[in-house]
Design an enzyme around this catalytic site. Structure first.
Site, PDB file in Angstrom:
ATOM      1  N   CYS A  15      22.225  42.169  57.421  1.00 49.91           N
ATOM      2  CA  CYS A  15      23.034  41.053  57.899  1.00 49.91           C
ATOM      3  C   CYS A  15      22.167  40.177  58.782  1.00 49.91           C
ATOM      4  CB  CYS A  15      24.195  41.539  58.745  1.00 49.91           C
ATOM      5  SG  CYS A  15      25.152  42.815  57.971  1.00 49.91           S
ATOM      6  N   HIS A  45      27.279  52.953  54.230  1.00 48.96           N
ATOM      7  CA  HIS A  45      27.761  52.500  55.546  1.00 48.96           C
ATOM      8  C   HIS A  45      29.265  52.576  55.739  1.00 48.96           C
ATOM      9  CE1 HIS A  45      23.755  50.385  55.111  1.00 48.96           C
ATOM     10  NE2 HIS A  45      23.595  51.241  56.090  1.00 48.96           N
ATOM     11  N   ASP A  99      22.765  54.210  60.993  1.00 47.52           N
ATOM     12  CA  ASP A  99      21.641  53.763  60.176  1.00 47.52           C
ATOM     13  C   ASP A  99      20.662  52.941  61.014  1.00 47.52           C
ATOM     14  OD1 ASP A  99      20.252  53.532  57.803  1.00 47.52           O
ATOM     15  OD2 ASP A  99      21.250  51.675  57.237  1.00 47.52           O
ATOM     16  N   TYR A 156      26.547  49.126  45.639  1.00 52.79           N
ATOM     17  CA  TYR A 156      26.544  49.534  47.050  1.00 52.79           C
ATOM     18  C   TYR A 156      27.658  50.542  47.341  1.00 52.79           C
ATOM     19  CZ  TYR A 156      26.355  48.439  52.141  1.00 52.79           C
ATOM     20  OH  TYR A 156      26.245  48.465  53.506  1.00 52.79           O
TER      21      TYR A 156
END
Ligand code: ADP
Ligand code: SF4
Length: 692
Positions: A31, A174, A267, A171
């Site tokens: 991000c 997370h 992470d 994906y």
């Protein structure tokens, strides 16, 4: 310079299905607070990394449908053909430097509150949405919803191909995505073929990978990003249990495995809580169960460590988000034998914080980050000086060091004067506090660079007066003399002095950093809400004190929620035995107590302590600057054409802000500036405009 042959292995190509990465450097999806809202800033930031040698450049998460809408977050979006051009711009920037462009497609499941689209959120089972505690639930998907989701994903794959991407990333990481949610027992109570056994729970992820592969054939690679462990014990995926079984089930299906930890705060752990390579014990099994290339992250900044994890068979490619932000040219510097020039990430998560505050990201180490397009700042190139004037920098904290470095790179003769016998200012002082040692990299990188420059002279133990500054013969002066912590209590919650703060038993973080220690039981009063209160408390515990930490906020170090650290900080203090008082202001201090007032009610209570450390706010050390700026005639006579206060002396803030101000000072020397000193990108108005 030539590269050390022991790093040759890092520059071997890696086959990813039908495409080839030119080396082992993989910029993992991250991000950036720019995304679709500031698209050219995002695209050029990515292109600069491709120029810096990263073989694969990934997008941030790109959401694929209005049911996946995480407004107001500024991530990427690919709902329709309308979104293709801005993503194509990123692909062009990446391809210009021969890197591969990868797109991370996401459906945000119950993270999406759909504030803009007003769709009902989707999930494997009925469940409240996660974001911001909205009074809203996601509904359990029907079979028709599942079919629709597969179609949306497939449509996004096709659009990504049109945009020019080389790699599709499916994906499930997370704890964010729909296929990831289906895998987890705690979320999936379905009784159809998408629930129950692990095979059923993984079905949807398998299907979207297969759908993507069928659609793109050998025109693009199809890879996955998967969090193998969630660090929540048996309640979540564990690397050596279901995490591993999932990799085993899908082992040869994707063209590459990008593996990480969930959630984001696990992470992207900060250096306060983890070391380089902290994910290795979780991901080390992956290469044993697949022949496909494996990527892992873990704040890798040292080439020897990178070589070691490739040689040990843990990964094939070095994944990096933060190290690529702090130094977009990290691979090039290794390739060209310039490893001393690497600007190592300090693991502070200021980058994440700005994204989390929904603003374009910034970086403590790299002041050009986010400014590549809007200001035209390149991380490795800077315009030659506009005049021959000598530059004098007063104070060698992060602002002064960066100002000296960038002015020196422009070719100016530079003098950097520092009052103490040590460079680094607050960075050196703070890096001696518990958990902050890595922050010294802000000093060390600049110290080394400056030591290589013949046109920069550094004077330590040289506290300059205004008279001395006027006599230097400098054309440009930057005063970077920093700031100091207030003792009186003024700050967010107090606009009047707190009674008792003039007593001998009241200290500040500066006192603690100078080696002063209080007597007896200590109250750390934190109305600053960033890291300082908690690290001072840790220091005092380490010194054997009984410590109470009080704050008007509901959480300890509440702002560190943005840097993804809040939970760990509070847990650490609890484990260290610090007594925590939240929701209380400090109302007064005596020699043996502090009175605390509830922020909600009129209730007060007394805490028995014999000393207080005030972590509240700071004041600039700007006497010198004020003295100089007050007399323009004297400046003129002395030949001083420009005078600036920079960094904390200008406005106390983060280390990142000080580095940025130092850099900006040097960039703008001799350059005409305007009221809005950067390019803006405005959303294009819709062609059609009709009243209902
Ligand atoms: P910033 O974060 O803005 O860079 P710091 O507080 O880290 O600020 O650094 C300020 C530095 O300036 C400190 O190292 C301090 O010793 C130095 N300094 C303060 N006053 C003077 C002065 N008059 N002459 C030279 N150096 C000074
Ligand atoms: Fe690293 Fe901090 Fe820069 Fe983020 S802001 S890339 S954590 S130095």
């Amino acid at each position: 310079m030539t590269r050390d042959p022991r790093y040759d292995i890092l520059f071997e190509p890696v086959q990813i299905g039908p495409v080839t990465a030119r080396n082992r450097f993989y910029q993992a999806p991250h991000c950036n607070g720019m995304g679709r809202t500031f698209p050219s800033s995002m695209a050029v930031m990515r292109g600069v990394k491709a120029e810096g040698g990263w073989a694969v450049i990934s997008t941030e998460q790109i959401d694929i449908h209005p049911t996946s809408d995480i407004t107001p977050a500024t991530e990427g979006r690919l709902w329709s053909d309308q979104d293709i051009p801005y993503l194509a711009r990123m692909c062009d920037a990446v391809h210009e430097h021969d890197a591969l462009a990868s797109i991370e497609l996401v459906h945000n499941a119950k993270i999406a509150s759909n504030l803009y689209s007003r769709e009902v959120p989707l999930f494997p089972s009925h469940m409240p949405v996660s974001s911001q505690g909205y009074p809203l639930q996601a509904r359990a998907m029907t079979k028709a919803d599942i079919r629709a989701f597969r179609r949306w994903h497939l449509d996004a794959v096709k659009r990504a191909r049109t945009a020019g991407f080389d790699i599709i990333c499916c994906y499930a990481g997370h704890n964010l995505t729909l296929p990831g949610a289906f895998m987890k027992q705690r979320y999936n109570s379905r009784s159809d073929e998408y629930g129950g056994s692990l095979e059923n729970r993984v079905r949807l992820f398998r299907e979207i990978i297969e759908d993507a592969k069928d659609a793109v054939g050998d025109t693009m690679a199809v890879i996955v990003r998967f969090s193998v462990d969630e660090l929540r014990g048996a309640e979540g995926l564990e690397a050596h249990k279901e995490g591993r079984e999932i990799v085993e089930m899908l082992a040869e299906l994707p063209d590459l495995w990008d593996v990480c930890l969930a959630e984001w705060e696990n992470d992207s752990q900060t250096s306060r809580f983890s070391e380089e390579g902290f994910q290795e014990p979780f991901i080390d099994f992956v290469k044993q169960v697949t022949t496909k290339p494996v990527v892992g992250v873990g704040r890798y900044t040292t080439p020897d460590r990178m070589v070691s994890i490739v040689n040990k068979g843990i990964v094939d490619m070095i994944g990096a988000a933060r190290p690529s932000i702090a130094d977009p040219f990290l691979p090039k510097k290794i390739e060209e034998g310039r490893i001393d020039e690497i600007r190592e990430c300090i693991g502070c998560n200021i980058c994440a914080a700005w994204n989390n505050m929904l603003a374009p990201m910034r970086c403590t180490q790299n002041p050009t980050n986010g400014e590549e397009w809007r200001r035209g700042w390149h991380p490795e190139r800077i315009a030659a000086k506009a005049d021959d004037g000598m530059v004098l920098i007063v104070g060698a904290g992060p602002a002064g060091l960066e100002a000296a470095l960038a002015a020196g790179q422009r070719g100016h003769e530079v003098i950097l004067a520092e009052a103490t016998d040590e460079l680094g200012g607050r960075v050196s002082r703070e890096s001696r506090l518990p958990g902050l040692a890595t922050w010294a990299r802000v000093r060390d990188y600049r110290d080394y660079q400056l030591s290589q420059m013949a046109n920069v002279e550094i004077y330590k133990s040289s506290e300059l007066t205004a008279e001395q500054i006027l006599e230097f013969g400098a054309s440009h002066v930057a005063v970077a003399t920093g700031a100091h912590w207030r003792r009186d209590g003024y700050g967010r919650s107090h606009q009047f002095p707190i009674p008792g703060t003039d007593g001998d038993n009241v200290l500040t973080p500066d006192d603690i950093m100078n080696g002063l220690r209080p007597q007896g039981r200590v109250l750390v009063y934190d109305d600053d809400h960033y890291y300082m209160g908690s690290v001072v408390a840790e220091q005092l515990v380490a010194d054997g004190h009984d410590v109470v930490l009080a704050t008007p906020a509901s959480l300890v170090a509440s702002w560190t929620d943005y840097t993804l650290e809040q939970h760990r900080i509070q847990a650490q203090l609890i484990e260290l035995g610090v007594e925590i008082i939240t929701g209380h202001t400090l109302q007064g201090i005596t020699t043996d107590s502090a009175s605390m007032g509830c922020v909600f009610s009129a209730k007060t209570h007394t805490v028995e302590v014999s000393a207080v450390v005030m972590v509240v706010s700071r004041l600039p050390n700007d006497n010198l600057y004020q003295e100089l700026v007050a007399d323009p005639e004297r400046l003129n006579t002395a030949g001083i054409q420009t005078l600036h206060a920079i960094g904390d002396c200008h406005g106390p803030a983060t280390i990142a802000a000080a580095v940025y101000e130092g850099h900006r000072f040097a960039r703008e020397l001799g350059v005409e500036t305007t009221d809005i000193p950067f390019r803006r990108e405005l959303t294009e108005l819709a062609g059609e405009f009709k009243m209902p």
